[in-house]
Design a protein around this motif. Structure first.
Motif, PDB file in Angstrom:
ATOM      1  N   ARG A  34       0.806  -1.219   0.000  1.00 26.11           N
ATOM      2  CA  ARG A  34       0.000   0.000   0.000  1.00 26.11           C
ATOM      3  C   ARG A  34       0.839   1.270   0.000  1.00 26.11           C
ATOM      4  O   ARG A  34       0.318   2.342  -0.290  1.00 26.11           O
ATOM      5  N   THR A  71       2.947   4.325  -0.979  1.00 30.51           N
ATOM      6  CA  THR A  71       3.180   5.046  -2.216  1.00 30.51           C
ATOM      7  C   THR A  71       4.597   5.633  -2.226  1.00 30.51           C
ATOM      8  O   THR A  71       5.259   5.705  -1.187  1.00 30.51           O
ATOM      9  N   GLU A  77       4.170  10.786  -6.928  1.00 25.78           N
ATOM     10  CA  GLU A  77       3.742  10.849  -5.522  1.00 25.78           C
ATOM     11  C   GLU A  77       2.690   9.808  -5.168  1.00 25.78           C
ATOM     12  O   GLU A  77       2.782   9.144  -4.134  1.00 25.78           O
ATOM     13  N   GLU A  78       1.664   9.630  -5.995  1.00 26.68           N
ATOM     14  CA  GLU A  78       0.552   8.730  -5.652  1.00 26.68           C
ATOM     15  C   GLU A  78       0.764   7.308  -6.164  1.00 26.68           C
ATOM     16  O   GLU A  78      -0.093   6.444  -5.947  1.00 26.68           O
ATOM     17  N   THR A  79       1.875   7.045  -6.812  1.00 27.19           N
ATOM     18  CA  THR A  79       2.122   5.714  -7.379  1.00 27.19           C
ATOM     19  C   THR A  79       2.661   4.766  -6.308  1.00 27.19           C
ATOM     20  O   THR A  79       3.652   5.091  -5.649  1.00 27.19           O
ATOM     21  N   PRO A  80       2.032   3.607  -6.095  1.00 23.42           N
ATOM     22  CA  PRO A  80       2.606   2.634  -5.158  1.00 23.42           C
ATOM     23  C   PRO A  80       3.999   2.206  -5.610  1.00 23.42           C
ATOM     24  O   PRO A  80       4.253   2.080  -6.814  1.00 23.42           O
TER      25      PRO A  80
END
Length: 503
Positions: A64, A66, A101-104
């Motif tokens: 989970r 990021t 930033e939001e990429t796992p």
């Protein structure tokens, strides 16, 4: 990496099994294997360490987490020089977080990193800058891989893939350098732009010693001695605007030999200016700033640094939001705007009549050095780049100031070395030494470089080498003075005028 350890008449192989723990290469029954040569022991240790790494249990990756979450914890764990931490933060906030930033972490792939690099190139960023940002990304993801959060590092450059551009993609602009006459002429112009001798003395010092800009700004009077300059400290400018006193780059402490003409120039400058301790460091520096001081640091109320801390960004990001908001992602702009409103931050201004205690890198380069070297003032919105207008009563012409300067001017300066930077004077000094045939050992000693080769260990610097360099520098300086005197027998710059009259 494993290593070989000498034990009496044999070698044994040692390898890391865990942080701070080492094992010894042994046979199947646990007896230490004794090797006849260091090489065999080292090879066996490397193999044993690789096998141990494969068999070690890897922590289960948190699917989970990021990139943004991981990189913030990664940055908090670093304990490096302030300049390095500042650079990492710039790379992360301005170039890595907007893209990943939001990429796992487990979804980061090589194709995504390559696409990001392609977009950065399309945006017009320099190839050298993009290479630096990718190196930072590679470092971060290498740590994530070592922690078991990723199976591989997607920022690793793959060989033999993509368009074959040779060196074209990574080539930068041609490096500009100059000779001693160029140093002298640029120093004179810089002093005329500032209206004082400090810049003349500083540019000559930099061009004849190869000092870094931070070392020049941080040069304290106690380290200026007869025929030598001791480099013990530099002043490094942080994003907050603070000039912090730190050791020279790579701990390159050194004593730089100074020829008689430079020692005389520095001594006369100290006598004329009578430097006093600055309020920010309490130390007496050879040179001071030339522009009005920014009053933001002493103004009451919250500072730019307070806004940055509340918004959890760098001061450089806050500055971009205030001055160039289009460069900052919308989410970051909103965070900074909320922090500004919450703190009631008001931008400070200069105090009339008060000069800054030290040069700022951008101010010195933009408004003094570049116009002196190229003959052009930089673009300053809404005004485009423009030639330096001069009044032609005396050579090399006095810069015209104020309203209607262009209409009152008789001419403009021509270029001496367009594209030359203050750091380019360091390249220029190195090139001068190459041209004079100075031994490499002495060149490295003067520039603060380290050569770990075997050849360097067997080479040493003699007094005769040092004296020959001083004699050659003096000869080049006298030749430059004679060439300048042939243009005009005097100068509006007091320090240079005295030198010309003595030729």
């Amino acid at each position: 990496m494993g290593f070989a350890e000498k034990r009496g008449n044999y070698w044994r192989g040692r390898f890391k099994t865990a942080p701070g723990k080492y094992g010894t290469v042994s046979d199947q029954v646990g007896d230490v294997i004794k090797f006849d040569t260091k090489r065999d022991a080292k090879r066996a240790a490397d193999l044993a360490e690789a096998n141990a790494a494969k068999q070690a249990p890897r922590p289960r990756a948190d699917l989970r987490i990021t990139f943004g979450e991981y990189v913030r914890s990664w940055y908090a764990r670093q304990d490096l020089a302030a300049s390095t931490m500042q650079n990492y933060r710039r790379h992360i906030e301005n170039h890595l977080l907007p893209a990943f930033e939001e990429t796992p972490l487990v979804e980061l792939v090589s194709e995504g990193v390559d696409l990001w690099e392609k977009k950065e190139r399309a945006a017009g960023y320099a190839a050298s800058s993009i290479k630096t940002w990718r190196s930072t990304l590679h470092l971060i993801l290498s740590d994530a891989e070592a922690e078991g959060r990723m199976s591989s590092n997607p920022a690793t450059k793959r060989r033999g893939r993509g368009r074959r551009a040779g060196r074209r993609r990574n080539r930068g602009p041609e490096k500009v350098f100059t000779d001693m006459r160029g140093v002298l002429l640029i120093a004179e112009r810089a002093a005329m732009l500032s209206g004082r001798d400090d810049e003349f003395v500083a540019v000559v010092t930099k061009g004849t010693t190869g000092m870094r800009f931070g070392e020049l700004v941080g040069l304290e009077t106690e380290y200026v001695r007869r025929n030598s300059i001791r480099v013990e400290w530099q002043l490094y400018e942080l994003d907050s605007g603070e000039l912090t006193r730190v050791p020279p780059k790579d701990d390159s402490y050194r004593t730089i030999d100074a020829p008689d003409f430079l020692s005389d120039l520095l001594t006369a400058h100290i006598v004329a200016t009578k430097p006093k301790p600055c309020a920010c460091h309490g130390r007496t520096y050879l040179f001071s700033g030339h522009r009005p001081a920014n009053g933001a640091a002493s103004a009451p109320g919250p500072k730019l640094l307070d806004v940055a801390r509340l918004a959890e960004v760098s001061t450089g990001t806050v500055s971009n939001v205030l001055n160039r908001p289009e460069m900052v992602p919308e989410g970051t702009r909103a965070k900074v705007a909320d922090a500004v409103a919450q703190l009631g931050y008001v931008r400070g201004g200069p105090k009339p009549g008060q000069l800054a205690p030290h040069w700022r890198r951008s101010g010195f380069a933009t408004w003094l050095f570049h116009p002196a070297a190229s003959g052009w003032y930089p673009r300053a919105a809404p005004q485009p780049a423009r030639p330096v207008p001069i009044l032609g009563g005396t050579f090399p012409g006095v810069p015209a100031r104020g309203r209607g300067a262009v209409s009152r001017a008789d001419a403009c300066w021509t270029s001496i070395a367009t594209g030359l930077t203050p750091h380019g004077l360091r390249h220029s000094h190195k090139t001068m030494m190459e041209e004079m045939g100075v031994p490499k050992k002495l060149q490295d000693d003067r520039m603060g470089h380290a050569d770990g080769s075997v050849q360097a260990r067997y080479s040493h610097i003699t007094a005769a080498m040092r004296q020959r360099l001083m004699d050659d520098l003096t000869a080049q300086w006298e030749t430059a003075l004679r060439a300048r005197r042939a243009m005009s027998s005097g100068s509006p710059v007091r320090a240079l005028d005295a030198l010309l009259r003595a030729v």
